[in-house]
Scaffold this active site. Sequence first.
Site, mmCIF file in Angstrom:
data_model
loop_
_atom_site.group_PDB
_atom_site.id
_atom_site.type_symbol
_atom_site.label_atom_id
_atom_site.label_comp_id
_atom_site.label_asym_id
_atom_site.label_seq_id
_atom_site.Cartn_x
_atom_site.Cartn_y
_atom_site.Cartn_z
ATOM 1 C CG LEU A 25 5.702 53.703 38.312
ATOM 2 C CD1 LEU A 25 5.594 52.824 37.259
ATOM 3 C CD2 LEU A 25 5.704 52.827 39.598
ATOM 4 C CE1 TYR A 183 8.470 60.575 49.973
ATOM 5 C CE2 TYR A 183 6.606 59.726 48.729
ATOM 6 C CZ TYR A 183 7.822 59.663 49.267
ATOM 7 O OH TYR A 183 8.759 58.119 48.835
HETATM 8 C C1 LIG Z 1 9.313 51.596 41.860
HETATM 9 C C2 LIG Z 1 8.096 52.580 42.384
HETATM 10 C C3 LIG Z 1 8.257 53.699 42.270
HETATM 11 C C4 LIG Z 1 7.167 54.516 42.925
HETATM 12 N N1 LIG Z 1 7.307 55.776 42.777
HETATM 13 C C5 LIG Z 1 6.147 56.461 42.966
HETATM 14 C C6 LIG Z 1 6.104 57.901 42.769
HETATM 15 O O1 LIG Z 1 7.099 58.523 42.346
HETATM 16 N N2 LIG Z 1 5.235 58.541 43.219
HETATM 17 C C7 LIG Z 1 3.780 57.909 43.679
HETATM 18 O O2 LIG Z 1 2.988 58.663 44.053
HETATM 19 N N3 LIG Z 1 3.941 56.639 43.738
HETATM 20 C C8 LIG Z 1 4.986 56.095 43.467
HETATM 21 N N4 LIG Z 1 4.903 54.452 43.737
HETATM 22 C C9 LIG Z 1 3.611 54.030 43.846
HETATM 23 C C10 LIG Z 1 2.833 53.533 42.401
HETATM 24 O O3 LIG Z 1 2.647 54.703 41.759
HETATM 25 C C11 LIG Z 1 1.480 52.798 42.610
HETATM 26 O O4 LIG Z 1 0.475 53.337 43.475
HETATM 27 C C12 LIG Z 1 1.856 51.438 43.475
HETATM 28 O O5 LIG Z 1 2.924 50.875 42.779
HETATM 29 C C13 LIG Z 1 0.783 50.402 43.300
HETATM 30 O O6 LIG Z 1 0.223 50.183 42.055
HETATM 31 P P1 LIG Z 1 0.541 48.919 41.512
HETATM 32 O O7 LIG Z 1 0.126 47.715 42.199
HETATM 33 O O8 LIG Z 1 -0.078 48.758 39.993
HETATM 34 O O9 LIG Z 1 2.255 48.603 41.238
HETATM 35 C C14 LIG Z 1 5.861 53.842 43.366
HETATM 36 C C15 LIG Z 1 5.964 52.463 43.171
HETATM 37 C C16 LIG Z 1 6.991 51.677 42.700
HETATM 38 C C17 LIG Z 1 6.719 50.266 42.475
#
Ligand SMILES: Cc1cc2nc3c(=O)[nH]c(=O)nc-3n(C[C@H](O)[C@H](O)[C@H](O)COP(=O)(O)O)c2cc1C
Length: 372
Positions: A25, A183
């Site tokens: 995240l 990316y």
């Molecule tokens: C604030 C935020 C930052 C994120 N940063 C990344 C990241 O650095 N790398 C990545 O692969 N995914 C990133 N994601 C995607 C999350 O890892 C995840 O796949 C996505 O939030 C879906 O999962 P969730 O429904 O449990 O939130 C980010 C998502 C959010 C909300």
Amino acid sequence: MSSSLFSPIQLGPYALSHRVVMAPLTRMRAQRPGNVPHHLNAEYYAQRASNGGLLIAEASQVSPFGQGVPASPGIHSPEQISGWKLVTDAVHKKGGRIFLQLWHVGRVSHSSLQPNGTLPVAPSAIPAEGNAWTANFDFVSYETPRELRTDEIADIIESFARGARNALAAGFDGVELHGANGYLLEQFLQSRSNQRTDAYGGSIENRSRLLLEVTQAATNVFGAHRVGVRLSPYGRAYGSGEADPLPLYRHVIRELGKQGLAYLHLIEPRSSGAGRADVDHQDVPASAAGLFRPEWPGVLIAAGNFTADTAMDAVESGVADAIAFGRSFIANPDLPERIRSGIALNPYDRATFYGGEAKGYTDYPSFNQQAA
Ligand SMILES: Cc1cc2nc3c(=O)[nH]c(=O)nc-3n(C[C@H](O)[C@H](O)[C@H](O)COP(=O)(O)O)c2cc1C
């Protein structure tokens, strides 16, 4: 007997005590200048660590050219290694495990974030879609990136290798390669963003080459059993999206499967874009984890819009071995314990996801704090 979200699992050399994983995240709270992790970041990760639990630390640029948003931490300078050591020590003190996600954003950047204000690089001179963050936290259109020359690709691979070496020096238990969400590594995989005519473009084999070589470089540092790869076969981030993902991702996953990696981490189609908006796509194929499970011989982590109930079902039915949570882990430092005990989750505040300090970062209460 089927597994449950709270049965132990072996991940490479690590015996995890449960399967509730913290997803990577981006929070844009490294110290500037230098994009250096610091005490606040250590406190945040320590709050989310649990005995035998796995955290995947946020995407961290492997070189200054790989940065795409302001204040994202890097893993290319001595100061960053020292800063990350604060984080890994704090997590290990709580008995947790922590991998670092290695990141190069390619075209998903802005010249204000690049060394000397140069254009971001990409497989081809095709701009990303949407709005770029600038170094000052403004939003502008993406610029047309500069196409990487073939002789520059070895440098890209070396920057990931150096990122892995630095992550090892910083005390991480392993690394995850960011092959998802639009990316650089995904830009190479997909024909929409990769129109090269050299050995890194064209056929599926050629487009997969960079990811496979980068993975090999990371395994040379950590050993394959401490390296994971994250993919989003149905993602749509920043103008990504392969017209027919199946043959491409079958090939990639089969080839990765030969390397003996710690895990494969798949983002479910319904959750594309969760970083920038709360979406739950309905018009998408069923579970990516379910689709690609037959191709993958090892541990499979699934992520994307899971609830406590759907996570338990996914593990019990064998669709995935572990579930990574993003937004819920932001708002619930004690997420594994809450799920285990059936405790209601704190709601998350999207306004404080990116940038800022403790507010919306280290001030979400654990259940014990709420109950006191
Ligand atoms: C604030 C935020 C930052 C994120 N940063 C990344 C990241 O650095 N790398 C990545 O692969 N995914 C990133 N994601 C995607 C999350 O890892 C995840 O796949 C996505 O939030 C879906 O999962 P969730 O429904 O449990 O939130 C980010 C998502 C959010 C909300």
